[in-house]
Design a protein around this motif. Structure first.
Motif, short mmCIF file in Angstrom:
data_model
loop_
_atom_site.label_atom_id
_atom_site.label_comp_id
_atom_site.label_asym_id
_atom_site.label_seq_id
_atom_site.Cartn_x
_atom_site.Cartn_y
_atom_site.Cartn_z
N ASN A 108 39.85 38.70 37.83
CA ASN A 108 39.07 38.49 36.86
C ASN A 108 37.76 37.87 37.44
O ASN A 108 38.02 38.08 38.77
CB ASN A 108 39.99 37.32 35.78
CG ASN A 108 40.06 36.01 36.77
OD1 ASN A 108 39.15 36.01 37.50
ND2 ASN A 108 39.96 34.55 36.25
N LYS A 147 41.62 42.19 34.53
CA LYS A 147 42.37 42.18 33.47
C LYS A 147 41.58 41.18 32.39
O LYS A 147 42.34 40.76 31.52
CB LYS A 147 43.89 41.37 34.43
CG LYS A 147 43.89 42.60 35.54
CD LYS A 147 44.18 43.54 34.50
CE LYS A 147 45.98 44.73 35.44
NZ LYS A 147 44.97 46.06 35.44
N GLU A 148 40.73 40.24 32.81
CA GLU A 148 39.95 39.59 32.26
C GLU A 148 38.79 38.54 32.67
O GLU A 148 38.74 39.11 33.68
CB GLU A 148 41.34 38.18 32.66
CG GLU A 148 40.71 36.51 31.83
CD GLU A 148 41.58 35.18 32.57
OE1 GLU A 148 42.12 34.38 31.56
OE2 GLU A 148 41.77 36.04 33.42
N THR A 202 36.15 35.33 32.26
CA THR A 202 35.97 34.32 32.17
C THR A 202 35.05 33.57 31.70
O THR A 202 33.63 34.48 31.71
CB THR A 202 36.79 33.33 32.72
OG1 THR A 202 36.02 32.92 34.27
CG2 THR A 202 38.49 33.62 33.24
N THR A 214 38.14 32.41 27.52
CA THR A 214 38.98 33.76 28.09
C THR A 214 39.07 34.85 27.39
O THR A 214 38.96 34.81 25.95
CB THR A 214 40.51 33.62 28.76
OG1 THR A 214 40.80 34.96 29.22
CG2 THR A 214 41.29 33.75 27.80
N LYS A 238 40.91 38.65 27.61
CA LYS A 238 41.82 39.18 28.09
C LYS A 238 41.49 40.87 28.30
O LYS A 238 40.66 41.32 27.23
CB LYS A 238 42.98 39.17 27.40
CG LYS A 238 43.67 37.47 27.67
CD LYS A 238 43.83 37.07 28.92
CE LYS A 238 44.38 36.15 29.22
NZ LYS A 238 44.66 35.76 30.33
N ASN A 239 41.85 41.50 28.97
CA ASN A 239 41.83 43.46 28.99
C ASN A 239 41.38 43.86 27.72
O ASN A 239 41.24 44.73 26.96
CB ASN A 239 42.48 43.63 29.88
CG ASN A 239 42.25 45.02 30.40
OD1 ASN A 239 43.21 46.20 29.25
ND2 ASN A 239 42.15 45.65 31.36
#
Length: 186
Positions: free
Chosen positions: A101, A136-137, A139, A171, A173-174
């Protein structure tokens, strides 16, 4: 895993250019020297660099020193295409290989806020970052009272994960990245 060096000179949106910072550019700005910016055809925007930028530049240098060349997961200058004025910055604080991330942050000088520049820049950077396939993420965090950032992060489908006495943590997410899911219109 190592992230390859950035393979683009800039990202281009309808009204903006996003140009990666280099150590040299950061050091020059800290020394009130704009030689590199001028040689790129850029101008300083009204009241840019502001106190926030000057406070952030040492951290940007630190992030850049941890990579051989900019990868894009560091910081970018936000430049108005029409005038070639630098009006802010955005970017990541590096790539977290353990979590796959990156933490995003952004800032626009006071005179240019509430004109949609942050939204345009953040959208482009999220699209660029998520196109690599391994992120993947994303933040983020913002002050509890920063209504504009709260609205922007909500618009991009970031979810609040926690709040402390000062900050809200977010967050994305993907599966919710901009290129995969249209931004909710408000």
């Amino acid at each position: 895993m190592k992230i390859k060096a950035l393979d683009v000179e800039k990202l281009i949106t309808e009204r903006l250019l996003l140009i990666p910072y280099t150590i040299n550019i950061c050091e020059e700005i800290l020394n009130n020297d704009y030689t590199s910016l001028i040689s790129m055809g850029l101008k300083t925007g009204q009241n840019w660099p502001d106190e926030d930028v000057l406070e952030t530049l040492p951290r940007i240098i630190n992030n850049l020193e941890s990579v051989e060349e900019p990868t894009g997961f560091e910081s970018w200058m936000i430049v108005k295409k029409e005038t070639l004025e630098v009006i802010g910055d955005l970017g990541f604080k590096g790539f977290n290989f353990e979590e796959n991330n990156a933490d995003i942050g952004y800032g626009i000088i006071k005179e240019e806020r509430r004109k949609g520049y942050a939204e345009e820049a953040v959208k482009e950077l999220i699209n660029w970052a998520s196109s690599n396939g391994f992120l993947k993420e994303i933040t983020a965090k913002c002050l509890i009272g920063n209504v504009n950032s709260i609205n922007l992060l909500t618009k991009f489908n970031f979810l609040r994960i926690k709040t402390d006495h000062e900050m809200i943590y977010w967050t994305l997410k993907n599966e919710n990245f901009v290129h995969k899911k249209k931004i909710t219109e408000r």
